[in-house]
Design a protein around this motif. Sequence first.
Motif, PDB file in Angstrom:
ATOM      1  N   ASP A   6       1.118  -1.718   0.040  1.00  0.00           N
ATOM      2  CA  ASP A   6      -0.255   0.387  -0.291  1.00  0.00           C
ATOM      3  C   ASP A   6       0.955   1.429  -0.008  1.00  0.00           C
ATOM      4  O   ASP A   6       0.405   2.118  -0.944  1.00  0.00           O
ATOM      5  CB  ASP A   6      -1.230   0.079   1.185  1.00  0.00           C
ATOM      6  CG  ASP A   6      -2.056  -1.248   0.794  1.00  0.00           C
ATOM      7  OD1 ASP A   6      -2.242  -1.525  -0.252  1.00  0.00           O
ATOM      8  OD2 ASP A   6      -2.966  -1.148   2.146  1.00  0.00           O
ATOM      9  N   ASP A   7       1.939   1.499   0.750  1.00  0.00           N
ATOM     10  CA  ASP A   7       2.860   2.440   0.969  1.00  0.00           C
ATOM     11  C   ASP A   7       2.912   2.677  -0.655  1.00  0.00           C
ATOM     12  O   ASP A   7       3.946   4.474  -0.836  1.00  0.00           O
ATOM     13  CB  ASP A   7       4.070   1.917   1.003  1.00  0.00           C
ATOM     14  CG  ASP A   7       3.151   2.673   3.422  1.00  0.00           C
ATOM     15  OD1 ASP A   7       2.209   3.072   3.594  1.00  0.00           O
ATOM     16  OD2 ASP A   7       3.906   1.319   3.775  1.00  0.00           O
ATOM     17  N   ASN A  10       1.299   3.582  -2.891  1.00  0.00           N
ATOM     18  CA  ASN A  10       0.684   5.450  -3.073  1.00  0.00           C
ATOM     19  C   ASN A  10       1.478   5.822  -3.515  1.00  0.00           C
ATOM     20  O   ASN A  10       1.020   7.153  -3.749  1.00  0.00           O
ATOM     21  CB  ASN A  10       0.065   5.553  -1.484  1.00  0.00           C
ATOM     22  CG  ASN A  10      -1.372   5.633  -0.648  1.00  0.00           C
ATOM     23  OD1 ASN A  10      -2.097   4.954  -1.630  1.00  0.00           O
ATOM     24  ND2 ASN A  10      -1.014   5.506   1.053  1.00  0.00           N
ATOM     25  N   THR A  11       2.714   5.902  -3.176  1.00  0.00           N
ATOM     26  CA  THR A  11       3.865   6.942  -3.846  1.00  0.00           C
ATOM     27  C   THR A  11       3.883   6.713  -4.973  1.00  0.00           C
ATOM     28  O   THR A  11       3.943   7.391  -5.801  1.00  0.00           O
ATOM     29  CB  THR A  11       4.982   6.232  -2.473  1.00  0.00           C
ATOM     30  OG1 THR A  11       5.134   6.283  -1.340  1.00  0.00           O
ATOM     31  CG2 THR A  11       6.564   6.786  -3.338  1.00  0.00           C
ATOM     32  N   THR A  15      -2.705   8.723  -3.771  1.00  0.00           N
ATOM     33  CA  THR A  15      -4.016   7.979  -3.203  1.00  0.00           C
ATOM     34  C   THR A  15      -4.890   9.454  -4.166  1.00  0.00           C
ATOM     35  O   THR A  15      -4.964   9.519  -5.168  1.00  0.00           O
ATOM     36  CB  THR A  15      -3.790   9.405  -2.402  1.00  0.00           C
ATOM     37  OG1 THR A  15      -4.056  10.874  -2.002  1.00  0.00           O
ATOM     38  CG2 THR A  15      -2.512   8.493  -0.814  1.00  0.00           C
ATOM     39  N   ASP A  21      -1.725  13.458  -0.324  1.00  0.00           N
ATOM     40  CA  ASP A  21      -0.804  13.382  -1.168  1.00  0.00           C
ATOM     41  C   ASP A  21       0.578  14.181  -0.408  1.00  0.00           C
ATOM     42  O   ASP A  21      -0.308  15.204   0.090  1.00  0.00           O
ATOM     43  CB  ASP A  21       0.124  12.822  -2.072  1.00  0.00           C
ATOM     44  CG  ASP A  21      -0.905  11.725  -3.001  1.00  0.00           C
ATOM     45  OD1 ASP A  21      -1.236  10.952  -2.209  1.00  0.00           O
ATOM     46  OD2 ASP A  21      -1.179  11.347  -3.660  1.00  0.00           O
ATOM     47  N   HIS A 318      -4.264   0.288  -8.585  1.00  0.00           N
ATOM     48  CA  HIS A 318      -4.223   0.557  -7.234  1.00  0.00           C
ATOM     49  C   HIS A 318      -4.737  -1.103  -7.349  1.00  0.00           C
ATOM     50  O   HIS A 318      -4.212  -1.700  -6.660  1.00  0.00           O
ATOM     51  CB  HIS A 318      -5.538   1.296  -5.936  1.00  0.00           C
ATOM     52  CG  HIS A 318      -4.576   2.627  -5.250  1.00  0.00           C
ATOM     53  ND1 HIS A 318      -3.300   2.214  -4.586  1.00  0.00           N
ATOM     54  CD2 HIS A 318      -3.826   3.611  -6.107  1.00  0.00           C
ATOM     55  CE1 HIS A 318      -3.174   3.807  -4.449  1.00  0.00           C
ATOM     56  NE2 HIS A 318      -3.030   4.092  -4.868  1.00  0.00           N
TER      57      HIS A 318
END
Length: 486
Positions: A6-7, A10-11, A15, A21, A318
Amino acid sequence: MPVFNDDTLNTLFGTAAAEDDSLDRFKEYFYYNSTYDSINSDLPIRILVGHKGVGKSALLRRSQIGNSEKNQLSVWIRPNDIQELRDNSIDQSFNSIIERWKVGLTRIIALKIISRFQKDTIKLNDYLPEDRAIKHVISFVHDYVKKLVPSLSKVDAAIVDVFEKEKKIYIYIDDIDRGWTASKPDIVAISALLNAMRDLSSEDPRLKFRIGLRSDVYFLVRTSDESTDKIEQNVVWLTWSNHEILCIVAKRILTFFGEERDQREISKLDQSSISRNILSKIMDPVFHGRGHWSDRPIHNVLLSLTRARPRDLIKLLHGAGRRAYKEHREIISSMDFESSFESYSVERLQDIVLEFKTEVPDVEKLLLAMKPTKIEKRTSMSYLFTMDQLSSKINKARNNVNVRFTNGRHVTTRVIIQFLYKIDFITARIEEGGVIKRRYFDQSRFLASEVADFGFNWEIHPAYRWALQPNDVETVIASLDTISSS
Protein backbone atom coordinates in the motif's frame (compact mmCIF):
# COMPACT_ATOMS: atom_id res chain seq x y z
CA MET A 1 11.34 -3.32 -9.17
CA PRO A 2 8.83 -1.94 -6.65
CA VAL A 3 6.99 -4.16 -4.20
CA PHE A 4 3.34 -3.26 -4.66
CA ASN A 5 2.34 -2.81 -1.03
CA ASP A 6 0.00 0.00 0.00
CA ASP A 7 2.80 2.45 0.79
CA THR A 8 4.43 1.90 -2.59
CA LEU A 9 1.12 2.15 -4.47
CA ASN A 10 0.31 5.45 -2.76
CA THR A 11 3.73 6.84 -3.61
CA LEU A 12 3.72 5.47 -7.15
CA PHE A 13 0.19 6.36 -8.28
CA GLY A 14 -0.90 8.80 -5.61
CA THR A 15 -3.87 8.43 -3.28
CA ALA A 16 -7.48 8.57 -4.44
CA ALA A 17 -7.56 12.18 -3.24
CA ALA A 18 -4.38 13.80 -4.51
CA GLU A 19 -4.67 16.60 -1.94
CA ASP A 20 -3.88 13.96 0.71
CA ASP A 21 -0.46 13.15 -0.78
CA SER A 22 2.73 14.58 0.68
CA LEU A 23 3.52 18.06 -0.59
CA ASP A 24 6.80 17.12 -2.27
CA ARG A 25 5.38 14.10 -4.09
CA PHE A 26 2.26 16.02 -5.12
CA LYS A 27 4.30 18.83 -6.66
CA GLU A 28 6.56 16.30 -8.36
CA TYR A 29 3.85 14.40 -10.23
CA PHE A 30 1.22 17.14 -10.74
CA TYR A 31 0.15 17.31 -14.38
CA TYR A 32 -0.55 20.80 -15.74
CA ASN A 33 -3.20 21.40 -18.38
CA SER A 34 -4.86 24.48 -19.86
CA THR A 35 -7.38 24.59 -17.00
CA TYR A 36 -4.57 25.33 -14.56
CA ASP A 37 -3.69 28.45 -16.57
CA SER A 38 -7.34 29.56 -16.56
CA ILE A 39 -7.63 29.16 -12.79
CA ASN A 40 -4.45 31.18 -12.30
CA SER A 41 -5.47 34.09 -14.47
CA ASP A 42 -5.81 37.45 -12.72
CA LEU A 43 -9.62 37.45 -12.97
CA PRO A 44 -11.48 37.95 -9.66
CA ILE A 45 -13.68 34.82 -9.89
CA ARG A 46 -12.86 31.35 -11.19
CA ILE A 47 -15.50 28.64 -10.73
CA LEU A 48 -13.93 25.24 -11.39
CA VAL A 49 -16.60 22.78 -12.52
CA GLY A 50 -16.25 19.07 -13.16
CA HIS A 51 -17.36 15.61 -12.11
CA LYS A 52 -16.22 14.07 -8.87
CA GLY A 53 -12.82 12.47 -9.43
CA VAL A 54 -11.56 14.75 -12.20
CA GLY A 55 -9.06 16.52 -9.93
CA LYS A 56 -10.74 19.78 -8.88
CA SER A 57 -9.33 19.72 -5.35
CA ALA A 58 -5.87 18.80 -6.63
CA LEU A 59 -5.86 21.68 -9.10
CA LEU A 60 -7.02 24.17 -6.47
CA ARG A 61 -4.39 22.86 -4.07
CA ARG A 62 -1.64 23.31 -6.67
CA SER A 63 -2.90 26.80 -7.41
CA GLN A 64 -2.70 27.77 -3.74
CA ILE A 65 0.78 26.24 -3.51
CA GLY A 66 1.67 28.52 -6.42
CA ASN A 67 0.47 31.49 -4.38
CA SER A 68 2.67 30.39 -1.48
CA GLU A 69 5.67 30.02 -3.79
CA LYS A 70 5.14 33.66 -4.82
CA ASN A 71 4.55 34.75 -1.19
CA GLN A 72 0.99 35.78 -2.06
CA LEU A 73 -1.61 35.89 0.71
CA SER A 74 -4.25 33.15 0.41
CA VAL A 75 -6.88 31.45 2.56
CA TRP A 76 -8.55 28.06 2.23
CA ILE A 77 -12.22 27.87 3.24
CA ARG A 78 -13.67 24.46 4.09
CA PRO A 79 -17.30 23.32 4.45
CA ASN A 80 -17.25 23.50 8.26
CA ASP A 81 -16.13 27.15 8.05
CA ILE A 82 -19.34 28.15 6.29
CA GLN A 83 -21.82 25.63 7.68
CA GLU A 84 -23.80 28.29 9.55
CA LEU A 85 -24.11 30.35 6.39
CA ARG A 86 -25.57 27.37 4.53
CA ASP A 87 -28.31 26.89 7.13
CA ASN A 88 -30.47 29.61 5.65
CA SER A 89 -34.23 29.41 5.58
CA ILE A 90 -35.65 29.59 2.06
CA ASP A 91 -38.41 31.76 3.57
CA GLN A 92 -35.91 34.64 3.66
CA SER A 93 -35.69 36.89 0.65
CA PHE A 94 -32.94 35.87 -1.75
CA ASN A 95 -31.24 39.26 -1.42
CA SER A 96 -31.13 38.89 2.38
CA ILE A 97 -29.47 35.48 2.02
CA ILE A 98 -26.87 36.97 -0.36
CA GLU A 99 -26.13 39.76 2.13
CA ARG A 100 -25.71 37.22 4.91
CA TRP A 101 -23.20 35.35 2.77
CA LYS A 102 -21.30 38.54 2.01
CA VAL A 103 -21.00 39.47 5.69
CA GLY A 104 -20.11 35.90 6.65
CA LEU A 105 -17.47 35.45 3.92
CA THR A 106 -15.67 38.70 4.74
CA ARG A 107 -15.51 37.78 8.42
CA ILE A 108 -14.23 34.28 7.65
CA ILE A 109 -11.54 35.66 5.33
CA ALA A 110 -10.40 38.18 7.94
CA LEU A 111 -10.42 35.68 10.80
CA LYS A 112 -8.43 33.14 8.80
CA ILE A 113 -5.79 35.75 7.99
CA ILE A 114 -5.60 36.82 11.64
CA SER A 115 -5.18 33.21 12.76
CA ARG A 116 -2.63 32.68 9.96
CA PHE A 117 -0.28 35.21 11.57
CA GLN A 118 -1.30 35.06 15.22
CA LYS A 119 -1.79 31.29 15.30
CA ASP A 120 -2.99 30.19 18.78
CA THR A 121 -1.57 33.10 20.76
CA ILE A 122 -4.46 35.50 20.44
CA LYS A 123 -8.22 35.51 20.91
CA LEU A 124 -9.67 36.21 17.51
CA ASN A 125 -12.59 38.21 18.85
CA ASP A 126 -10.12 40.70 20.36
CA TYR A 127 -9.42 41.73 16.77
CA LEU A 128 -12.83 41.08 15.26
CA PRO A 129 -15.81 41.08 17.65
CA GLU A 130 -18.72 38.85 16.66
CA ASP A 131 -20.99 41.79 15.86
CA ARG A 132 -18.47 43.50 13.59
CA ALA A 133 -19.08 43.48 9.85
CA ILE A 134 -16.31 44.23 7.38
CA LYS A 135 -17.01 46.34 4.35
CA HIS A 136 -13.47 46.55 2.98
CA VAL A 137 -11.52 43.35 3.62
CA ILE A 138 -8.33 44.49 1.90
CA SER A 139 -8.17 47.67 4.02
CA PHE A 140 -8.92 45.75 7.21
CA VAL A 141 -6.18 43.22 6.54
CA HIS A 142 -3.73 45.95 5.50
CA ASP A 143 -4.27 47.85 8.76
CA TYR A 144 -3.95 44.62 10.72
CA VAL A 145 -0.72 43.31 9.21
CA LYS A 146 1.02 46.71 9.45
CA LYS A 147 0.96 46.32 13.23
CA LEU A 148 2.65 42.91 13.02
CA VAL A 149 5.68 43.76 10.89
CA PRO A 150 8.22 44.13 13.74
CA SER A 151 7.41 40.70 15.18
CA LEU A 152 7.01 38.62 12.01
CA SER A 153 9.14 35.66 11.01
CA LYS A 154 11.13 35.89 7.77
CA VAL A 155 8.52 33.82 5.89
CA ASP A 156 5.57 35.84 7.16
CA ALA A 157 7.40 39.11 6.53
CA ALA A 158 7.87 38.10 2.89
CA ILE A 159 4.12 37.43 2.55
CA VAL A 160 3.25 40.78 4.11
CA ASP A 161 5.75 42.53 1.83
CA VAL A 162 4.10 41.09 -1.30
CA PHE A 163 0.64 41.92 0.08
CA GLU A 164 1.73 45.50 0.70
CA LYS A 165 2.67 45.75 -2.99
CA GLU A 166 -0.21 43.82 -4.61
CA LYS A 167 -3.06 44.22 -2.08
CA LYS A 168 -4.53 40.89 -3.26
CA ILE A 169 -6.08 38.02 -1.30
CA TYR A 170 -6.69 34.64 -2.95
CA ILE A 171 -9.69 32.81 -1.48
CA TYR A 172 -10.12 29.08 -2.15
CA ILE A 173 -13.44 27.36 -1.40
CA ASP A 174 -13.50 23.59 -1.84
CA ASP A 175 -15.83 20.69 -1.06
CA ILE A 176 -18.72 23.15 -0.86
CA ASP A 177 -20.97 20.37 -2.19
CA ARG A 178 -20.19 18.09 0.77
CA GLY A 179 -23.53 16.99 2.19
CA TRP A 180 -25.30 18.19 -0.97
CA THR A 181 -28.90 16.91 -1.13
CA ALA A 182 -30.09 18.65 -4.31
CA SER A 183 -32.91 20.19 -2.25
CA LYS A 184 -34.29 23.69 -2.70
CA PRO A 185 -32.40 25.08 0.35
CA ASP A 186 -29.13 23.58 -0.97
CA ILE A 187 -29.64 25.12 -4.40
CA VAL A 188 -30.48 28.50 -2.86
CA ALA A 189 -27.40 28.38 -0.60
CA ILE A 190 -24.96 27.66 -3.44
CA SER A 191 -26.62 30.25 -5.67
CA ALA A 192 -26.43 32.86 -2.90
CA LEU A 193 -22.76 32.05 -2.34
CA LEU A 194 -21.96 32.56 -6.04
CA ASN A 195 -23.86 35.86 -6.09
CA ALA A 196 -22.11 36.99 -2.91
CA MET A 197 -18.71 36.24 -4.45
CA ARG A 198 -19.69 38.23 -7.53
CA ASP A 199 -20.81 41.23 -5.45
CA LEU A 200 -17.68 41.20 -3.28
CA SER A 201 -15.31 40.92 -6.23
CA SER A 202 -17.20 43.69 -8.06
CA GLU A 203 -16.74 45.94 -5.06
CA ASP A 204 -13.06 45.01 -4.83
CA PRO A 205 -11.54 42.94 -7.69
CA ARG A 206 -8.39 42.41 -5.58
CA LEU A 207 -10.35 39.66 -3.81
CA LYS A 208 -9.64 36.58 -5.96
CA PHE A 209 -12.21 33.81 -5.44
CA ARG A 210 -11.49 30.26 -6.65
CA ILE A 211 -14.20 27.69 -5.95
CA GLY A 212 -14.70 24.06 -6.99
CA LEU A 213 -18.16 22.69 -7.83
CA ARG A 214 -19.34 19.30 -9.04
CA SER A 215 -20.86 19.55 -12.50
CA ASP A 216 -24.25 18.18 -11.36
CA VAL A 217 -24.39 20.80 -8.59
CA TYR A 218 -23.56 23.60 -11.00
CA PHE A 219 -26.11 22.28 -13.51
CA LEU A 220 -28.95 22.32 -10.95
CA VAL A 221 -28.00 25.77 -9.67
CA ARG A 222 -27.59 27.16 -13.17
CA THR A 223 -30.99 25.87 -14.33
CA SER A 224 -32.80 26.95 -11.14
CA ASP A 225 -31.59 30.52 -10.77
CA GLU A 226 -31.67 32.92 -13.70
CA SER A 227 -29.27 35.30 -11.95
CA THR A 228 -26.44 32.78 -12.41
CA ASP A 229 -26.17 33.76 -16.08
CA LYS A 230 -24.03 36.65 -14.79
CA ILE A 231 -21.39 34.30 -13.41
CA GLU A 232 -21.35 31.86 -16.33
CA GLN A 233 -18.38 33.67 -17.92
CA ASN A 234 -16.37 32.83 -14.79
CA VAL A 235 -16.89 29.06 -15.12
CA VAL A 236 -13.90 26.91 -16.03
CA TRP A 237 -14.73 23.32 -16.97
CA LEU A 238 -12.15 20.73 -15.92
CA THR A 239 -12.15 17.93 -18.48
CA TRP A 240 -9.51 15.47 -19.62
CA SER A 241 -8.91 13.66 -22.88
CA ASN A 242 -7.96 9.99 -22.70
CA HIS A 243 -4.48 10.92 -23.88
CA GLU A 244 -4.05 13.42 -21.03
CA ILE A 245 -5.20 10.84 -18.47
CA LEU A 246 -2.62 8.39 -19.80
CA CYS A 247 0.04 11.10 -19.59
CA ILE A 248 -0.93 11.77 -15.96
CA VAL A 249 -0.09 8.17 -15.06
CA ALA A 250 3.04 8.20 -17.23
CA LYS A 251 4.36 11.24 -15.36
CA ARG A 252 3.70 9.58 -12.00
CA ILE A 253 5.58 6.46 -13.05
CA LEU A 254 8.55 8.40 -14.42
CA THR A 255 8.87 10.63 -11.36
CA PHE A 256 8.57 7.60 -9.07
CA PHE A 257 11.68 6.17 -10.73
CA GLY A 258 13.45 9.51 -10.46
CA GLU A 259 13.37 10.27 -14.18
CA GLU A 260 13.15 13.95 -15.00
CA ARG A 261 11.31 14.52 -18.24
CA ASP A 262 9.57 17.65 -19.44
CA GLN A 263 5.80 17.24 -19.33
CA ARG A 264 5.53 18.60 -22.88
CA GLU A 265 7.78 15.79 -24.04
CA ILE A 266 5.50 13.20 -22.42
CA SER A 267 2.39 14.73 -23.97
CA LYS A 268 3.89 14.48 -27.47
CA LEU A 269 4.32 10.71 -27.19
CA ASP A 270 1.68 8.56 -28.85
CA GLN A 271 -0.25 6.18 -26.61
CA SER A 272 1.46 3.06 -27.91
CA SER A 273 4.86 4.54 -27.07
CA ILE A 274 3.66 5.36 -23.56
CA SER A 275 2.54 1.73 -23.13
CA ARG A 276 5.79 0.24 -24.47
CA ASN A 277 8.29 2.61 -22.88
CA ILE A 278 6.70 3.90 -19.66
CA LEU A 279 3.82 1.72 -18.48
CA SER A 280 5.92 -1.36 -19.19
CA LYS A 281 8.19 -0.39 -16.28
CA ILE A 282 5.53 -1.70 -13.89
CA MET A 283 2.91 -3.60 -15.93
CA ASP A 284 2.33 -5.78 -18.98
CA PRO A 285 2.38 -3.45 -22.00
CA VAL A 286 -0.05 -5.80 -23.79
CA PHE A 287 -3.21 -7.31 -22.33
CA HIS A 288 -3.10 -11.11 -22.47
CA GLY A 289 -6.58 -11.70 -21.11
CA ARG A 290 -9.64 -13.23 -22.67
CA GLY A 291 -12.03 -12.19 -25.43
CA HIS A 292 -11.84 -9.18 -27.68
CA TRP A 293 -9.27 -7.45 -25.51
CA SER A 294 -6.69 -10.22 -25.94
CA ASP A 295 -3.37 -8.90 -27.28
CA ARG A 296 -4.57 -5.29 -27.23
CA PRO A 297 -2.15 -2.61 -25.94
CA ILE A 298 -2.74 -2.16 -22.23
CA HIS A 299 -3.68 1.50 -22.61
CA ASN A 300 -6.70 0.54 -24.78
CA VAL A 301 -8.02 -1.62 -21.97
CA LEU A 302 -7.35 0.83 -19.15
CA LEU A 303 -8.77 3.87 -20.91
CA SER A 304 -11.90 1.97 -21.92
CA LEU A 305 -12.79 1.57 -18.26
CA THR A 306 -12.25 5.17 -17.15
CA ARG A 307 -15.05 7.73 -17.24
CA ALA A 308 -12.80 10.60 -18.38
CA ARG A 309 -11.76 10.92 -14.73
CA PRO A 310 -8.11 10.49 -13.67
CA ARG A 311 -9.21 9.06 -10.32
CA ASP A 312 -10.82 6.10 -12.12
CA LEU A 313 -7.51 5.03 -13.61
CA ILE A 314 -5.72 5.53 -10.28
CA LYS A 315 -8.33 3.33 -8.56
CA LEU A 316 -7.97 0.65 -11.24
CA LEU A 317 -4.18 0.64 -10.91
CA HIS A 318 -4.38 0.43 -7.12
CA GLY A 319 -6.72 -2.57 -7.34
CA ALA A 320 -4.54 -4.43 -9.84
CA GLY A 321 -1.41 -3.51 -7.88
CA ARG A 322 -2.83 -5.06 -4.72
CA ARG A 323 -3.54 -8.26 -6.68
CA ALA A 324 0.06 -8.30 -7.94
CA TYR A 325 1.34 -7.87 -4.38
CA LYS A 326 -0.81 -10.76 -3.19
CA GLU A 327 0.63 -12.99 -5.93
CA HIS A 328 4.22 -11.79 -5.28
CA ARG A 329 4.59 -10.46 -8.83
CA GLU A 330 7.25 -7.94 -9.83
CA ILE A 331 5.01 -6.29 -12.42
CA ILE A 332 1.25 -5.88 -12.65
CA SER A 333 0.07 -8.61 -15.01
CA SER A 334 -2.98 -8.97 -17.25
CA MET A 335 -4.34 -11.49 -14.74
CA ASP A 336 -4.09 -8.88 -11.99
CA PHE A 337 -6.11 -6.42 -14.05
CA GLU A 338 -8.68 -9.00 -15.10
CA SER A 339 -9.22 -10.23 -11.55
CA SER A 340 -9.77 -6.66 -10.32
CA PHE A 341 -12.30 -5.57 -12.96
CA GLU A 342 -15.38 -6.74 -11.07
CA SER A 343 -14.47 -5.07 -7.76
CA TYR A 344 -13.52 -1.91 -9.67
CA SER A 345 -16.89 -1.95 -11.43
CA VAL A 346 -18.85 -2.51 -8.21
CA GLU A 347 -17.00 0.37 -6.53
CA ARG A 348 -17.74 2.73 -9.43
CA LEU A 349 -21.43 1.85 -9.33
CA GLN A 350 -21.42 2.41 -5.57
CA ASP A 351 -19.73 5.79 -6.17
CA ILE A 352 -22.59 7.17 -8.21
CA VAL A 353 -25.23 5.66 -5.91
CA LEU A 354 -23.70 7.49 -2.94
CA GLU A 355 -23.14 10.64 -4.97
CA PHE A 356 -26.66 10.96 -6.35
CA LYS A 357 -29.01 9.18 -3.94
CA THR A 358 -29.90 12.51 -2.35
CA GLU A 359 -31.05 13.81 -5.73
CA VAL A 360 -32.86 10.58 -6.73
CA PRO A 361 -33.50 8.44 -3.62
CA ASP A 362 -34.06 5.22 -5.60
CA VAL A 363 -31.07 5.71 -7.90
CA GLU A 364 -29.60 2.32 -6.94
CA LYS A 365 -32.76 0.47 -7.95
CA LEU A 366 -32.89 2.46 -11.19
CA LEU A 367 -29.30 1.59 -12.14
CA LEU A 368 -29.67 -2.08 -11.28
CA ALA A 369 -32.84 -2.20 -13.38
CA MET A 370 -30.65 -1.35 -16.38
CA LYS A 371 -28.88 -4.72 -16.27
CA PRO A 372 -29.27 -6.87 -19.40
CA THR A 373 -32.30 -9.11 -19.69
CA LYS A 374 -31.89 -12.80 -20.57
CA ILE A 375 -32.57 -12.00 -24.22
CA GLU A 376 -30.13 -9.06 -24.24
CA LYS A 377 -27.39 -11.24 -22.70
CA ARG A 378 -27.34 -13.35 -25.85
CA THR A 379 -25.97 -10.48 -27.91
CA SER A 380 -22.79 -8.43 -27.69
CA MET A 381 -24.91 -5.27 -28.01
CA SER A 382 -26.69 -5.65 -24.66
CA TYR A 383 -25.35 -2.33 -23.42
CA LEU A 384 -25.92 -0.32 -26.62
CA PHE A 385 -29.25 1.39 -27.37
CA THR A 386 -30.96 3.64 -29.84
CA MET A 387 -32.99 6.42 -28.25
CA ASP A 388 -36.18 4.37 -28.70
CA GLN A 389 -34.59 1.23 -27.21
CA LEU A 390 -33.26 3.17 -24.23
CA SER A 391 -36.65 4.81 -23.68
CA SER A 392 -38.32 1.39 -23.78
CA LYS A 393 -35.88 -0.05 -21.24
CA ILE A 394 -36.38 2.87 -18.88
CA ASN A 395 -40.17 2.63 -19.18
CA LYS A 396 -39.95 -1.03 -18.13
CA ALA A 397 -37.70 -0.09 -15.22
CA ARG A 398 -40.22 2.52 -14.05
CA ASN A 399 -42.80 -0.22 -13.57
CA ASN A 400 -40.70 -1.47 -10.64
CA VAL A 401 -38.86 1.67 -9.51
CA ASN A 402 -40.41 4.83 -8.08
CA VAL A 403 -38.17 7.42 -9.72
CA ARG A 404 -38.54 10.86 -8.16
CA PHE A 405 -36.31 13.91 -7.78
CA THR A 406 -35.77 15.49 -4.36
CA ASN A 407 -36.19 18.99 -5.77
CA GLY A 408 -39.61 18.11 -7.17
CA ARG A 409 -38.61 18.01 -10.82
CA HIS A 410 -41.24 16.43 -13.04
CA VAL A 411 -40.28 12.88 -14.05
CA THR A 412 -40.44 11.78 -17.69
CA THR A 413 -38.52 9.15 -19.62
CA ARG A 414 -36.40 11.84 -21.29
CA VAL A 415 -35.68 13.46 -17.92
CA ILE A 416 -34.39 10.11 -16.62
CA ILE A 417 -32.20 9.71 -19.73
CA GLN A 418 -30.82 13.18 -19.11
CA PHE A 419 -30.10 12.25 -15.49
CA LEU A 420 -28.31 9.01 -16.46
CA TYR A 421 -26.26 10.98 -18.98
CA LYS A 422 -25.44 13.67 -16.42
CA ILE A 423 -24.06 11.14 -13.93
CA ASP A 424 -22.00 9.38 -16.65
CA PHE A 425 -23.88 6.09 -16.31
CA ILE A 426 -24.59 6.30 -20.03
CA THR A 427 -22.54 8.03 -22.71
CA ALA A 428 -23.59 9.33 -26.11
CA ARG A 429 -22.15 7.56 -29.14
CA ILE A 430 -22.25 8.03 -32.89
CA GLU A 431 -20.39 6.35 -35.74
CA GLU A 432 -19.09 8.57 -38.55
CA GLY A 433 -16.94 7.19 -41.35
CA GLY A 434 -16.17 4.03 -39.40
CA VAL A 435 -14.96 6.04 -36.38
CA ILE A 436 -16.77 5.89 -33.06
CA LYS A 437 -17.20 9.25 -31.36
CA ARG A 438 -18.29 9.44 -27.74
CA ARG A 439 -19.57 12.39 -25.77
CA TYR A 440 -19.90 12.92 -22.03
CA PHE A 441 -22.36 15.28 -20.38
CA ASP A 442 -19.62 17.80 -19.58
CA GLN A 443 -18.80 18.00 -23.29
CA SER A 444 -22.28 18.06 -24.84
CA ARG A 445 -24.95 18.46 -22.21
CA PHE A 446 -27.83 19.04 -24.67
CA LEU A 447 -27.53 15.65 -26.39
CA ALA A 448 -30.08 14.28 -23.91
CA SER A 449 -32.44 17.19 -24.39
CA GLU A 450 -36.08 16.65 -23.49
CA VAL A 451 -37.24 18.19 -26.76
CA ALA A 452 -34.63 17.29 -29.39
CA ASP A 453 -32.95 14.17 -30.76
CA PHE A 454 -29.46 14.70 -32.19
CA GLY A 455 -29.13 11.22 -33.66
CA PHE A 456 -26.76 9.78 -31.06
CA ASN A 457 -27.09 6.28 -29.69
CA TRP A 458 -26.45 5.48 -26.04
CA GLU A 459 -24.34 2.93 -24.20
CA ILE A 460 -23.91 1.99 -20.58
CA HIS A 461 -20.35 2.87 -19.66
CA PRO A 462 -18.00 -0.15 -19.45
CA ALA A 463 -17.01 0.83 -15.90
CA TYR A 464 -20.37 -0.45 -14.63
CA ARG A 465 -20.89 -3.59 -16.68
CA TRP A 466 -19.29 -6.14 -14.34
CA ALA A 467 -21.44 -4.76 -11.51
CA LEU A 468 -24.58 -5.27 -13.63
CA GLN A 469 -23.55 -8.71 -14.90
CA PRO A 470 -21.24 -10.24 -12.26
CA ASN A 471 -21.88 -13.89 -13.11
CA ASP A 472 -21.23 -13.68 -16.83
CA VAL A 473 -17.71 -12.36 -17.34
CA GLU A 474 -17.40 -13.69 -20.91
CA THR A 475 -20.47 -11.79 -22.10
CA VAL A 476 -19.26 -8.59 -20.43
CA ILE A 477 -15.90 -8.88 -22.20
CA ALA A 478 -17.68 -9.58 -25.50
CA SER A 479 -19.70 -6.38 -25.07
CA LEU A 480 -16.46 -4.37 -24.99
CA ASP A 481 -15.32 -5.12 -28.53
CA THR A 482 -16.40 -1.74 -29.83
CA ILE A 483 -14.71 0.30 -27.11
CA SER A 484 -11.89 2.47 -28.36
CA SER A 485 -9.52 4.86 -26.65
CA SER A 486 -10.63 7.84 -28.67
